[in-house]
Scaffold this active site. Structure first.
Site, PDB file in Angstrom:
ATOM      1  N   PHE A   1      -0.980  -2.950   8.115  1.00  0.00           N
ATOM      2  CA  PHE A   1      -1.576  -3.776   9.164  1.00  0.00           C
ATOM      3  C   PHE A   1      -0.983  -5.189   9.156  1.00  0.00           C
ATOM      4  CE2 PHE A   1      -4.874  -6.459  11.070  1.00  0.00           C
ATOM      5  CZ  PHE A   1      -5.095  -5.769  12.260  1.00  0.00           C
ATOM      6  N   GLU A   2      -0.663  -5.700   7.988  1.00  0.00           N
ATOM      7  CA  GLU A   2      -0.134  -7.059   7.850  1.00  0.00           C
ATOM      8  C   GLU A   2       1.349  -7.169   8.203  1.00  0.00           C
ATOM      9  OE1 GLU A   2      -3.870  -6.589   6.030  1.00  0.00           O
ATOM     10  OE2 GLU A   2      -2.040  -5.533   5.395  1.00  0.00           O
TER      11      GLU A   2
ATOM     12  N   HIS B   1      -9.657   5.506  10.686  1.00  0.00           N
ATOM     13  CA  HIS B   1      -8.928   4.315  10.230  1.00  0.00           C
ATOM     14  C   HIS B   1      -7.422   4.481  10.444  1.00  0.00           C
ATOM     15  CE1 HIS B   1      -8.186   0.770   7.745  1.00  0.00           C
ATOM     16  NE2 HIS B   1      -7.273   1.477   7.084  1.00  0.00           N
TER      17      HIS B   1
ATOM     18  N   CYS C   1       3.625   2.727   5.006  1.00  0.00           N
ATOM     19  CA  CYS C   1       3.211   4.130   4.996  1.00  0.00           C
ATOM     20  C   CYS C   1       1.698   4.186   5.128  1.00  0.00           C
ATOM     21  CB  CYS C   1       3.669   4.796   3.701  1.00  0.00           C
ATOM     22  SG  CYS C   1       3.148   6.522   3.580  1.00  0.00           S
TER      23      CYS C   1
ATOM     24  N   ARG D   1       9.940  12.079   3.247  1.00  0.00           N
ATOM     25  CA  ARG D   1      10.582  11.186   4.214  1.00  0.00           C
ATOM     26  C   ARG D   1      10.965   9.838   3.601  1.00  0.00           C
ATOM     27  NH1 ARG D   1       7.608  14.900   6.003  1.00  0.00           N
ATOM     28  NH2 ARG D   1       7.907  15.866   8.038  1.00  0.00           N
TER      29      ARG D   1
ATOM     30  N   TRP E   1       0.860  -1.191   0.000  1.00  0.00           N
ATOM     31  CA  TRP E   1       0.000   0.000   0.000  1.00  0.00           C
ATOM     32  C   TRP E   1       0.894   1.238   0.000  1.00  0.00           C
ATOM     33  CZ3 TRP E   1      -4.995  -0.095  -0.946  1.00  0.00           C
ATOM     34  CH2 TRP E   1      -5.744   1.061  -0.722  1.00  0.00           C
TER      35      TRP E   1
ATOM     36  N   ILE F   1      -1.121   7.064   5.379  1.00  0.00           N
ATOM     37  CA  ILE F   1      -1.347   8.504   5.226  1.00  0.00           C
ATOM     38  C   ILE F   1      -2.700   8.860   5.832  1.00  0.00           C
ATOM     39  CG2 ILE F   1      -1.600  10.399   3.567  1.00  0.00           C
ATOM     40  CD1 ILE F   1       0.273   8.782   1.689  1.00  0.00           C
TER      41      ILE F   1
ATOM     42  N   THR G   1     -11.043   9.594   8.002  1.00  0.00           N
ATOM     43  CA  THR G   1     -11.668   8.805   9.067  1.00  0.00           C
ATOM     44  C   THR G   1     -10.645   8.409  10.122  1.00  0.00           C
ATOM     45  OG1 THR G   1     -11.253   6.657   8.042  1.00  0.00           O
ATOM     46  CG2 THR G   1     -13.237   7.854   7.325  1.00  0.00           C
TER      47      THR G   1
END
Length: 158
Positions: free
Chosen positions: A66-67, A97, A89, A136, A31, A91, A95
């Site tokens: 998350f993985e 999330h 990363c 970054r 992602w 971003i 929301t």
């Protein structure tokens, strides 16, 4: 902000040991791929520049940040792996999330490190914008991948 005061790519030579016999696992989130590929390039190059052998750098991809935690656990449980570097990363969006993912990943990576008693490095950017992420990931603030790799090296020299 810390990165405006110091480049993520700058580091002190203290606690940098010979890593030619060390094996590193690098997990890369797919992602935000343009960012994470730049992080990977930085981490890989930093390891090579500090004496790691190409054949001792194992790359694994995961769908998202998350993985990273489960993949880190799978690599950390391997006795042949000396340190794991997690690159991702997340971003900020509209929301909550972002908050849930960042919190879960930070805690998960820390827990894996403690469970397996080896360096598992948090190389995850948590910027507000795509531009901040690029700044970054090899941009004006250096590369978080460089910082993550040198952190792994230094922790092995602790």
């Amino acid at each position: 902000m810390a990165t405006s005061l110091k480049s993520l790519s700058a580091h002190s030579p203290k606690n940098v040991q010979d890593i030619s016999d060390k094996t590193f696992g690098i997990i890369v989130s797919e992602w935000n791929e343009d960012v994470t590929e730049a992080l990977y390039s930085g981490a890989y190059q930093t390891l090579i520049e500090n004496g790691a052998k190409k054949e001792n750098i194992i790359r694994k991809n995961v769908p998202g940040s998350f993985e990273l935690t489960l993949a880190a656990q799978w690599l950390a449980q391997e006795e042949s792996i000396d340190a794991v570097i997690c690159l991702g990363c997340v971003i900020q969006g509209e929301t909550k999330h972002f908050d849930f993912i960042c919190d879960a990943v930070a805690h998960g990576i820390t827990n894996v490190s403690l469970k397996y008693n080896k360096p598992v490095i948090f190389g995850v950017l948590t910027p507000n914008t795509q531009q901040q992420a690029m700044d970054r990931a090899g941009g004006k603030h250096g590369n978080k991948g460089d910082e993550a790799a040198i952190t792994a090296v230094k922790m092995l020299g602790f």
